[in-house]
Motif scaffolding. Structure first.
Motif, PDB file in Angstrom:
ATOM      1  N   ARG A  92       0.834  -1.194   0.000  1.00  0.00           N
ATOM      2  CA  ARG A  92       0.000   0.000   0.000  1.00  0.00           C
ATOM      3  C   ARG A  92       0.873   1.250   0.000  1.00  0.00           C
ATOM      4  O   ARG A  92       2.093   1.183   0.188  1.00  0.00           O
ATOM      5  CB  ARG A  92      -0.919   0.018   1.244  1.00  0.00           C
ATOM      6  CG  ARG A  92      -1.777  -1.217   1.414  1.00  0.00           C
ATOM      7  CD  ARG A  92      -2.857  -1.321   0.370  1.00  0.00           C
ATOM      8  NE  ARG A  92      -3.842  -0.248   0.505  1.00  0.00           N
ATOM      9  CZ  ARG A  92      -4.852  -0.060  -0.307  1.00  0.00           C
ATOM     10  NH1 ARG A  92      -5.017  -0.896  -1.353  1.00  0.00           N
ATOM     11  NH2 ARG A  92      -5.710   0.927  -0.138  1.00  0.00           N
ATOM     12  N   GLU A  93       0.265   2.414  -0.209  1.00  0.00           N
ATOM     13  CA  GLU A  93       0.993   3.673  -0.196  1.00  0.00           C
ATOM     14  C   GLU A  93       1.526   3.960   1.203  1.00  0.00           C
ATOM     15  O   GLU A  93       0.896   3.621   2.211  1.00  0.00           O
ATOM     16  CB  GLU A  93       0.077   4.824  -0.626  1.00  0.00           C
ATOM     17  CG  GLU A  93      -0.304   4.775  -2.105  1.00  0.00           C
ATOM     18  CD  GLU A  93       0.871   5.131  -3.000  1.00  0.00           C
ATOM     19  OE1 GLU A  93       1.670   5.986  -2.611  1.00  0.00           O
ATOM     20  OE2 GLU A  93       0.981   4.528  -4.078  1.00  0.00           O
ATOM     21  N   TYR A 136      -3.943   4.291   0.850  1.00  0.00           N
ATOM     22  CA  TYR A 136      -3.241   4.216   2.132  1.00  0.00           C
ATOM     23  C   TYR A 136      -3.604   2.916   2.846  1.00  0.00           C
ATOM     24  O   TYR A 136      -4.609   2.257   2.531  1.00  0.00           O
ATOM     25  CB  TYR A 136      -3.594   5.423   2.998  1.00  0.00           C
ATOM     26  CG  TYR A 136      -2.996   6.706   2.457  1.00  0.00           C
ATOM     27  CD1 TYR A 136      -1.623   6.907   2.453  1.00  0.00           C
ATOM     28  CD2 TYR A 136      -3.817   7.711   1.952  1.00  0.00           C
ATOM     29  CE1 TYR A 136      -1.072   8.074   1.948  1.00  0.00           C
ATOM     30  CE2 TYR A 136      -3.273   8.881   1.450  1.00  0.00           C
ATOM     31  CZ  TYR A 136      -1.905   9.058   1.457  1.00  0.00           C
ATOM     32  OH  TYR A 136      -1.364  10.208   0.962  1.00  0.00           O
ATOM     33  N   PRO A 137      -2.796   2.531   3.832  1.00  0.00           N
ATOM     34  CA  PRO A 137      -2.984   1.210   4.461  1.00  0.00           C
ATOM     35  C   PRO A 137      -4.313   1.096   5.202  1.00  0.00           C
ATOM     36  O   PRO A 137      -4.867   2.071   5.711  1.00  0.00           O
ATOM     37  CB  PRO A 137      -1.803   1.107   5.425  1.00  0.00           C
ATOM     38  CG  PRO A 137      -0.868   2.183   5.052  1.00  0.00           C
ATOM     39  CD  PRO A 137      -1.632   3.239   4.370  1.00  0.00           C
ATOM     40  N   LEU A 174     -16.414  -0.851  -5.190  1.00  0.00           N
ATOM     41  CA  LEU A 174     -15.995  -0.307  -6.485  1.00  0.00           C
ATOM     42  C   LEU A 174     -14.489  -0.097  -6.537  1.00  0.00           C
ATOM     43  O   LEU A 174     -13.834  -0.386  -7.548  1.00  0.00           O
ATOM     44  CB  LEU A 174     -16.726   1.010  -6.744  1.00  0.00           C
ATOM     45  CG  LEU A 174     -18.232   0.908  -7.019  1.00  0.00           C
ATOM     46  CD1 LEU A 174     -18.832   2.308  -7.120  1.00  0.00           C
ATOM     47  CD2 LEU A 174     -18.486   0.119  -8.304  1.00  0.00           C
ATOM     48  N   LEU A 175     -13.940   0.449  -5.439  1.00  0.00           N
ATOM     49  CA  LEU A 175     -12.494   0.702  -5.428  1.00  0.00           C
ATOM     50  C   LEU A 175     -11.704  -0.595  -5.533  1.00  0.00           C
ATOM     51  O   LEU A 175     -10.671  -0.659  -6.225  1.00  0.00           O
ATOM     52  CB  LEU A 175     -12.102   1.433  -4.141  1.00  0.00           C
ATOM     53  CG  LEU A 175     -12.648   2.853  -3.950  1.00  0.00           C
ATOM     54  CD1 LEU A 175     -12.253   3.381  -2.580  1.00  0.00           C
ATOM     55  CD2 LEU A 175     -12.122   3.779  -5.044  1.00  0.00           C
ATOM     56  N   SER A 176     -12.160  -1.630  -4.857  1.00  0.00           N
ATOM     57  CA  SER A 176     -11.364  -2.863  -4.774  1.00  0.00           C
ATOM     58  C   SER A 176     -11.482  -3.733  -6.021  1.00  0.00           C
ATOM     59  O   SER A 176     -10.559  -4.518  -6.305  1.00  0.00           O
ATOM     60  CB  SER A 176     -11.801  -3.688  -3.552  1.00  0.00           C
ATOM     61  OG  SER A 176     -11.643  -2.925  -2.372  1.00  0.00           O
ATOM     62  N   PRO A 185      -2.219   2.233  -5.040  1.00  0.00           N
ATOM     63  CA  PRO A 185      -0.827   2.212  -5.514  1.00  0.00           C
ATOM     64  C   PRO A 185      -0.735   1.619  -6.922  1.00  0.00           C
ATOM     65  O   PRO A 185      -1.605   0.864  -7.351  1.00  0.00           O
ATOM     66  CB  PRO A 185      -0.152   1.307  -4.486  1.00  0.00           C
ATOM     67  CG  PRO A 185      -1.230   0.396  -4.002  1.00  0.00           C
ATOM     68  CD  PRO A 185      -2.485   1.198  -4.016  1.00  0.00           C
ATOM     69  N   ALA A 186       0.351   1.957  -7.612  1.00  0.00           N
ATOM     70  CA  ALA A 186       0.545   1.493  -8.987  1.00  0.00           C
ATOM     71  C   ALA A 186       0.766  -0.018  -9.013  1.00  0.00           C
ATOM     72  O   ALA A 186       1.450  -0.578  -8.165  1.00  0.00           O
ATOM     73  CB  ALA A 186       1.737   2.212  -9.612  1.00  0.00           C
TER      74      ALA A 186
END
Length: 447
Positions: A92-93, A136-137, A174-176, A185-186
């Motif tokens: 994660r970021e 973020y974590p 949606l994000l996941s 993160p990339a």
């Protein structure tokens, strides 16, 4: 009963007008309250602003201000816990300044969760979703959402809390699974579908726990309200009981004193011996009235203790007959049925009903005779008080609450009472008082 005997005669106007006008004096009550407050706190000074602020901080969530303590605790837990959780999530970021600012931004609205719970729960959910969208974590960031949801549900905004949690869960979904390609993160891949079930279970658990707390708080508040209402009801009943006792004692005794005082004044010059007898009766009646009033007042001063003297009952009926005879009223008493020992409540009610009925005969009847019949039945007592004279229509200074007091006493025992004019011109009071006899203990139960 007084009003029925007077048959429509109106009371004299203007009684107690001076007291009412003095009570309505402008500003007197407020000035009296202000003087009492100043007298009770002669050395009190306003607290400095720093002291008041420190007191509010010590009160914390218990005061009427903002919940500083719990909000600060949540912020510390979220910041520290997320820092530790980030060490185990290298994919994660990194938790930089922007990430910590988002955490603080999510915790800050919790200060106003008691005042505006709906905007706070939606705002915290939106900030949390933005934090997750930034990559973020994971960690205790969901504690902020749980606290905001709890405050909203407890204050009755269950629908708003459910919508906020539902939107957060849908946004995370949606994000996941779809938007991760364009978000940090990339190189991140889709999240496993198995993690959505614990997320949904967390949302349901937060709602269920909040609803449970809300219901228990409402139950405790209802119990407190019921206890307060019961205490008020007991206080009202005790106040009515004392008012009935004082009314019966004073009405009877003062009526006897009033009649004998008139006799004494009329015969003071022509028949001094008869006037002396009237004064003797006045002394005895006033002494008895003072004793009974003192007994009633002692029950107020010594709460929970037994009274020093037994409550009056039908055993004192001969004394009542003697007092009526001293007032010029001839009373005959007749009993039917096997005589039964009455419970204290029924015995007192029967005595007071007969006393009030005879008092009203002395006050308002033109007859100088009265008949009392006491019938002992199976589980009930039958009382009848008759007089043959018409109503005098004179003002005797009564309050007009005699019949109401007798009805209250009879109703308290589950009985009935009837009072009214007879066809032959007299007046009758008829009461039926049920009672329950206590069975004597069996030989096996006797120690």
């Amino acid at each position: 009963m007084d009003q029925e005997r007077r048959r429509g005669h109106e009371r004299g106007p203007g009684r107690g007008r001076g007291d009412a006008e003095s009570a309505r004096a402008p500003g007197s009550e407020s000035r009296a309250r202000a003087s009492r407050r100043s007298a009770s706190r002669p050395h009190e000074r306003p607290a400095p602003q720093a002291v008041r602020a420190w007191s509010r901080w010590q009160r914390g969530d218990r005061g009427h201000g903002l919940p500083w303590r719990s909000t600060l605790l949540v912020a510390v837990v979220v910041m520290a816990g997320t820092g530790f959780a980030a060490r185990n999530q290298p994919d994660r970021e990194a938790l930089d300044a922007l990430g910590r600012a988002l955490l603080l931004l999510g915790a800050a609205p919790l200060l106003f969760r008691h005042r505006w719970p709906v905007p706070v729960v939606f705002g915290v959910a939106a900030v949390t979703l933005g934090y997750l969208a930034a990559g973020y974590p994971y960690g205790p960031v969901f504690v902020m959402v749980a606290v905001a949801c709890f405050a909203a549900v407890v204050q009755g905004h269950r629908t708003a809390a459910a919508w906020a949690l539902g939107l957060l869960w849908a946004g995370h979904l949606l994000l996941s699974h779809w938007l991760y390609r364009w978000l940090p993160p990339a190189g991140d891949g889709p999240a496993p579908w198995g993690q959505e079930l614990p997320a949904a279970a967390f949302a349901v658990a937060v709602l269920a726990a909040s609803e449970t707390v809300r219901v228990r708080r409402e139950q405790r508040a209802q119990l407190r309200a019921d206890r307060a209402a019961a205490e008020q009801r007991r206080a009202d009943e005790e106040r009515l009981r004392i008012a009935r006792e004082l009314h019966d004692v004073l009405a009877h005794s003062i009526s006897v004193i009033n009649v004998q005082a008139g006799v004494g004044l009329a015969l003071l010059d022509s028949d001094p011996e008869q006037a002396r007898t009237a004064l003797t009766t006045i002394k005895a009646a006033s002494k008895e009235a003072l004793g009974e009033v003192r007994q009633v007042l002692d029950t107020l001063r010594t709460r929970g203790e037994a009274p020093r003297a037994p409550a009056p009952g039908l055993g004192r009926l001969p004394e009542l007959v003697e007092q009526a005879a001293a007032a010029g009223l001839t009373v005959t008493v007749a009993r039917t049925g096997p005589r039964t020992d009455l419970p204290p409540g029924a015995d007192l009610a029967a005595f007071r009903i007969v006393q009030e009925a005879l008092t009203n005969v002395v006050r308002h009847s033109g007859s100088r005779t009265a008949r009392v019949r006491i019938g002992y039945g199976s589980g009930h007592l039958d009382l009848t008080v008759d007089d043959d004279g018409p109503a005098t229509g004179t003002e005797a200074g009564g309050s007009g609450n005699g019949l109401a007091g007798m009805r209250e006493r009879a109703a308290a025992l589950g009985g009935t009472i009837e009072a009214g004019a007879r066809p032959d011109g007299g007046f009758r009071v008829h009461a039926v008082l049920p009672f329950h006899q206590e069975e004597p203990p069996s030989p096996q139960e006797t120690p």
